[in-house]
Design a protein around this motif. Structure first.
Motif, PDB file in Angstrom:
ATOM      1  N   TYR A   1      13.166   6.019  -5.460  1.00 38.49           N
ATOM      2  CA  TYR A   1      12.095   6.230  -4.490  1.00 38.49           C
ATOM      3  C   TYR A   1      12.364   5.413  -3.223  1.00 38.49           C
ATOM      4  N   ARG A   2      11.622   5.812  -2.173  1.00 38.59           N
ATOM      5  CA  ARG A   2      11.679   5.077  -0.914  1.00 38.59           C
ATOM      6  C   ARG A   2      10.299   5.110  -0.266  1.00 38.59           C
ATOM      7  N   SER A   3       9.897   3.962   0.310  1.00 34.88           N
ATOM      8  CA  SER A   3       8.587   3.873   0.943  1.00 34.88           C
ATOM      9  C   SER A   3       8.649   2.930   2.135  1.00 34.88           C
ATOM     10  N   LYS A   4       7.787   3.159   3.093  1.00 34.94           N
ATOM     11  CA  LYS A   4       7.589   2.178   4.147  1.00 34.94           C
ATOM     12  C   LYS A   4       6.808   0.988   3.576  1.00 34.94           C
ATOM     13  N   PRO A   5       6.976  -0.211   4.140  1.00 30.24           N
ATOM     14  CA  PRO A   5       6.271  -1.376   3.604  1.00 30.24           C
ATOM     15  C   PRO A   5       4.751  -1.232   3.601  1.00 30.24           C
ATOM     16  N   ASP A   6       4.183  -0.393   4.468  1.00 31.14           N
ATOM     17  CA  ASP A   6       2.727  -0.213   4.466  1.00 31.14           C
ATOM     18  C   ASP A   6       2.276   0.827   3.444  1.00 31.14           C
ATOM     19  N   GLY A   7       3.237   1.342   2.637  1.00 29.75           N
ATOM     20  CA  GLY A   7       2.896   2.316   1.609  1.00 29.75           C
ATOM     21  C   GLY A   7       2.986   3.763   2.048  1.00 29.75           C
ATOM     22  N   SER A   8       3.209   3.994   3.336  1.00 35.57           N
ATOM     23  CA  SER A   8       3.318   5.371   3.818  1.00 35.57           C
ATOM     24  C   SER A   8       4.697   5.946   3.525  1.00 35.57           C
TER      25      SER A   8
ATOM     26  N   THR B   1       2.265  -2.054  -9.622  1.00 37.72           N
ATOM     27  CA  THR B   1       2.353  -1.694  -8.214  1.00 37.72           C
ATOM     28  C   THR B   1       3.370  -2.603  -7.556  1.00 37.72           C
ATOM     29  N   ILE B   2       3.777  -2.273  -6.337  1.00 36.90           N
ATOM     30  CA  ILE B   2       4.602  -3.160  -5.521  1.00 36.90           C
ATOM     31  C   ILE B   2       3.694  -3.756  -4.456  1.00 36.90           C
ATOM     32  N   ASN B   3       3.533  -5.069  -4.488  1.00 40.56           N
ATOM     33  CA  ASN B   3       2.690  -5.760  -3.521  1.00 40.56           C
ATOM     34  C   ASN B   3       3.539  -6.282  -2.363  1.00 40.56           C
ATOM     35  N   VAL B   4       2.993  -6.179  -1.171  1.00 35.37           N
ATOM     36  CA  VAL B   4       3.593  -6.803   0.005  1.00 35.37           C
ATOM     37  C   VAL B   4       2.757  -8.048   0.290  1.00 35.37           C
ATOM     38  N   VAL B   5       3.383  -9.222   0.172  1.00 38.61           N
ATOM     39  CA  VAL B   5       2.657 -10.487   0.195  1.00 38.61           C
ATOM     40  C   VAL B   5       3.069 -11.318   1.413  1.00 38.61           C
ATOM     41  N   ASP B   6       2.074 -11.835   2.116  1.00 38.13           N
ATOM     42  CA  ASP B   6       2.325 -12.742   3.233  1.00 38.13           C
ATOM     43  C   ASP B   6       2.880 -14.056   2.696  1.00 38.13           C
ATOM     44  N   MET B   7       4.018 -14.501   3.233  1.00 41.83           N
ATOM     45  CA  MET B   7       4.685 -15.690   2.709  1.00 41.83           C
ATOM     46  C   MET B   7       3.904 -16.972   2.987  1.00 41.83           C
ATOM     47  N   THR B   8       3.039 -16.962   3.988  1.00 44.20           N
ATOM     48  CA  THR B   8       2.286 -18.165   4.326  1.00 44.20           C
ATOM     49  C   THR B   8       0.999 -18.289   3.527  1.00 44.20           C
ATOM     50  N   SER B   9       0.215 -17.205   3.524  1.00 41.88           N
ATOM     51  CA  SER B   9      -1.103 -17.264   2.877  1.00 41.88           C
ATOM     52  C   SER B   9      -1.082 -16.855   1.420  1.00 41.88           C
ATOM     53  N   GLY B  10      -0.067 -16.106   0.999  1.00 43.45           N
ATOM     54  CA  GLY B  10      -0.033 -15.571  -0.353  1.00 43.45           C
ATOM     55  C   GLY B  10      -0.882 -14.338  -0.530  1.00 43.45           C
ATOM     56  N   SER B  11      -1.507 -13.872   0.543  1.00 40.44           N
ATOM     57  CA  SER B  11      -2.377 -12.702   0.472  1.00 40.44           C
ATOM     58  C   SER B  11      -1.577 -11.418   0.366  1.00 40.44           C
ATOM     59  N   VAL B  12      -2.116 -10.455  -0.388  1.00 40.50           N
ATOM     60  CA  VAL B  12      -1.522  -9.121  -0.442  1.00 40.50           C
ATOM     61  C   VAL B  12      -1.937  -8.377   0.820  1.00 40.50           C
ATOM     62  N   ILE B  13      -0.959  -8.030   1.664  1.00 39.56           N
ATOM     63  CA  ILE B  13      -1.288  -7.389   2.937  1.00 39.56           C
ATOM     64  C   ILE B  13      -1.085  -5.879   2.886  1.00 39.56           C
ATOM     65  N   ASN B  14      -0.327  -5.402   1.910  1.00 38.31           N
ATOM     66  CA  ASN B  14      -0.151  -3.964   1.699  1.00 38.31           C
ATOM     67  C   ASN B  14       0.265  -3.733   0.260  1.00 38.31           C
ATOM     68  N   GLN B  15       0.127  -2.495  -0.196  1.00 38.66           N
ATOM     69  CA  GLN B  15       0.579  -2.115  -1.520  1.00 38.66           C
ATOM     70  C   GLN B  15       1.358  -0.812  -1.453  1.00 38.66           C
ATOM     71  N   ILE B  16       2.399  -0.715  -2.274  1.00 35.01           N
ATOM     72  CA  ILE B  16       3.155   0.523  -2.434  1.00 35.01           C
ATOM     73  C   ILE B  16       2.804   1.070  -3.812  1.00 35.01           C
ATOM     74  N   SER B  17       2.072   2.176  -3.828  1.00 34.50           N
ATOM     75  CA  SER B  17       1.627   2.758  -5.090  1.00 34.50           C
ATOM     76  C   SER B  17       2.800   3.343  -5.852  1.00 34.50           C
ATOM     77  N   LEU B  18       2.755   3.214  -7.165  1.00 35.10           N
ATOM     78  CA  LEU B  18       3.803   3.740  -8.027  1.00 35.10           C
ATOM     79  C   LEU B  18       3.300   5.001  -8.726  1.00 35.10           C
ATOM     80  N   PRO B  19       4.209   5.863  -9.179  1.00 35.69           N
ATOM     81  CA  PRO B  19       3.790   7.064  -9.911  1.00 35.69           C
ATOM     82  C   PRO B  19       2.898   6.676 -11.094  1.00 35.69           C
TER      83      PRO B  19
END
Length: 544
Positions: free
Chosen positions: A158-165, A100-118
């Motif tokens: 492919y193209r996706s918004k950072p929130d996965g939409s 998957t493509i994870n969107v990670v907060d640079m401060t906390s290291g938490s995954v804040i969103n995911q971009i699902s892959l085929p």
């Protein structure tokens, strides 16, 4: 020369091997608290689909000093893209079954969103080849490939918004082996490296039609690519992957997107194994990673590390020595480099236009590095105004991102001006698009000066004085009046048009000068009520 397998380093991301992988992100950036360039890199523990503390984003100065940990426990980071202004990174988790493509907060290291892959991406051999972020429109672009080098719908972009939409394929079967990406969003283009051994080339993918509209063939195996929108060149590294020797194939090159002019070698025989590239075109340099990327865990290069390469001379300087990263059993690998972009700018239409002033502005919409100066440039003669260019005037308007607005005064009336915004950061200088505007015709009919060829004007000239007496010697038979006209004005003497000097004879004793603007509104009148002829010093006679 060692022949290289078709699928080269992209296939390293297909599975997590029993080695430790280092994903490195080089990024020149100036922060509010630290005004110098820095390097970000991400470490991978090589322990699989875990949030091991070693999986971390670190930061050092661009000369390799002052290492600090920005965040840690990132889930298995492989490919990495940074969006520092929004305090987030995009990472590709390449662990088979959890890709998957994870969107990670640079401060906390938490995954804040995911971009699902085929779903097919979790098939052995399949992988994501590249991730690129478009900060203008807030899109994440990525390529997928089967690793087979044959036609398949999974060879896609492919193209996706950072929130996965809005996550969707722009084109399937776009190439036989699509790997790397470079973006040219202002011109609605994406460049894709086609890595098939028998037909290596850079494809130009049009974002309006979602089709390939051009290609630029290349002769060597490409290991990384980046695009410079100012020069319109694709820069790329090539290598024969021979860790034993440096050859001319181990090079930094550039080529136009359509291939015109062919390949240009910036630096041949760069070093043994150039693998990753980060372009810092605003400072006329690139950063290149030197290191072995094959399957062995015993081969190491003594000069493994990151080098700065001058884009003009090709001279290299190692800024970070990483030879210790590839020591068994702790065998780290570099997995990507990225340099901060220069500021993004917009120029808006000029407003509040008068005969002598206008408001010019725009905005710095984004900057990876702190903006140390911004403002506007304007000219009447240079239709692409640049800093320090002839005929160009600069007006500064503060620092940092955000709006630019300058009320420019002292302009010439009825004149065409060329203007644009500019911004300066550690990543370089950027210019906004050029606008044109025309100042209005002057509403001032007052002369700027008024001279006579003989005699004395009384009172002395003043732009607010409209009635004068002229005294001349008796032997003068004619006088030349010379009015200095404001821009956009016209003049008549005794109802005769003149653009400059006008001659009046001896017996034309009552003279009338009319000065008006081209619009014909509110004309100004200058009257000679009396003309005196002087017989003797101190004595004169009035003729009316």
């Amino acid at each position: 020369m060692i022949k290289t397998l078709l699928f080269k380093k992209s296939t390293l991301t297909n599975t997590i091997r029993s080695i430790k992988i280092l994903g490195l992100l080089v990024m020149l950036i100036c922060t509010a608290s630290r005004g110098y360039a820095q390097v970000y890199y991400v470490l991978n523990s090589g322990t699989g689909n875990t949030t091991n503390a070693v999986n971390s984003l670190k930061r050092i100065d661009y000369n390799g000093s002052n290492e600090t940990t920005v965040t840690s426990s990132i889930p298995n980071p492989l490919l990495v893209e940074v969006d520092a202004p929004n305090n987030r990174i995009f990472t590709y988790n390449g662990f088979l079954g959890s890709r998957t493509i994870n969107v990670v907060d640079m401060t906390s290291g938490s995954v804040i969103n995911q971009i699902s892959l085929p779903s097919a991406i979790n098939t052995t051999g399949y992988s994501v080849g590249a991730i690129k972020y478009d900060p203008i429109n807030n899109w994440v672009y990525y390529t997928t490939n089967t690793g087979k080098g044959t036609a398949d719908a999974m060879n896609a972009i492919y193209r996706s918004k950072p929130d996965g939409s809005q996550n969707a394929a722009l084109a399937t079967s776009v190439a036989l082996f699509p790997v790397y990406l470079a973006l040219d969003i202002p011109n609605n283009r994406v460049f894709i490296y086609e890595g098939i051994f028998s037909g290596r080339k850079f494809l130009t993918f049009d974002l309006n039609s979602n089709t390939v509209t051009g290609n630029a063939p290349v002769s060597n195996i490409v290991t990384a690519m980046a695009y410079d929108k100012v020069s319109d060149y694709i820069y790329y590294t090539t290598s024969d992957n021979n860790p034993a020797a440096t050859t001319d194939n181990d090079a930094l090159r550039k080529i136009k997107p359509g291939g015109s002019g062919g390949e240009v070698v910036v630096k041949a025989a760069l070093f043994k194994s150039p693998q990753y590239l980060a372009l810092d075109a605003g400072n006329n340099r690139a950063f290149v990673y030197e290191g072995y990327i094959g399957s062995s865990t015993t081969i190491r290069l003594d000069d493994t590390g990151i080098f700065s390469v001058d884009l003009s001379s090709g001279s290299t300087t190692q800024i970070l020595n990483q030879a210790n990263l590839q020591n068994t059993p702790t065998y780290y690998r570099v997995n990507g480099i990225y340099a901060a972009a220069a500021p993004l700018l917009a120029t808006t239409t000029a407003t509040n236009i008068t005969s002598a002033a206008a408001t010019i502005g725009g905005s710095v919409t984004r900057s990876d590095a702190a903006v140390t100066e911004k403002g506007i440039l304007y000219s009447t003669s240079n239709n692409t105004p640049l800093l320090n260019a002839n005929g160009v005037t600069k007006t500064t308007n503060g620092t940092g991102a955000g709006s630019i607005s300058v009320n420019v005064t002292g302009l010439n009336s009825n004149t065409t001006y060329y203007a644009r915004t500019y911004a300066i950061s550690a990543a370089g200088t950027t210019y906004g698009s050029v606008i044109t505007f025309n100042t209005l015709a002057s509403s001032n009919a007052s002369l700027t000066n008024y001279t006579i060829s003989s005699g004395t004007l009384n009172p002395a000239f003043s732009s607010n004085t409209t009635s004068y007496t002229v005294s001349v010697p008796n032997n003068v038979t004619a006088i030349t009046f010379t009015p200095a006209l404001p821009t956009g004005a016209s003049a008549k003497v005794n109802n005769t048009p003149t653009g400059g000097a006008a001659r009046v004879g001896k017996y034309q004793l009552i003279n009338r000068l009319k000065c008006s603007y081209h619009s014909g509104n509110r004309p100004g009148w200058y009257n000679h009520k009396n003309l005196h002829h002087q017989r003797n010093p101190g004595k004169s006679r009035s003729n009316t």
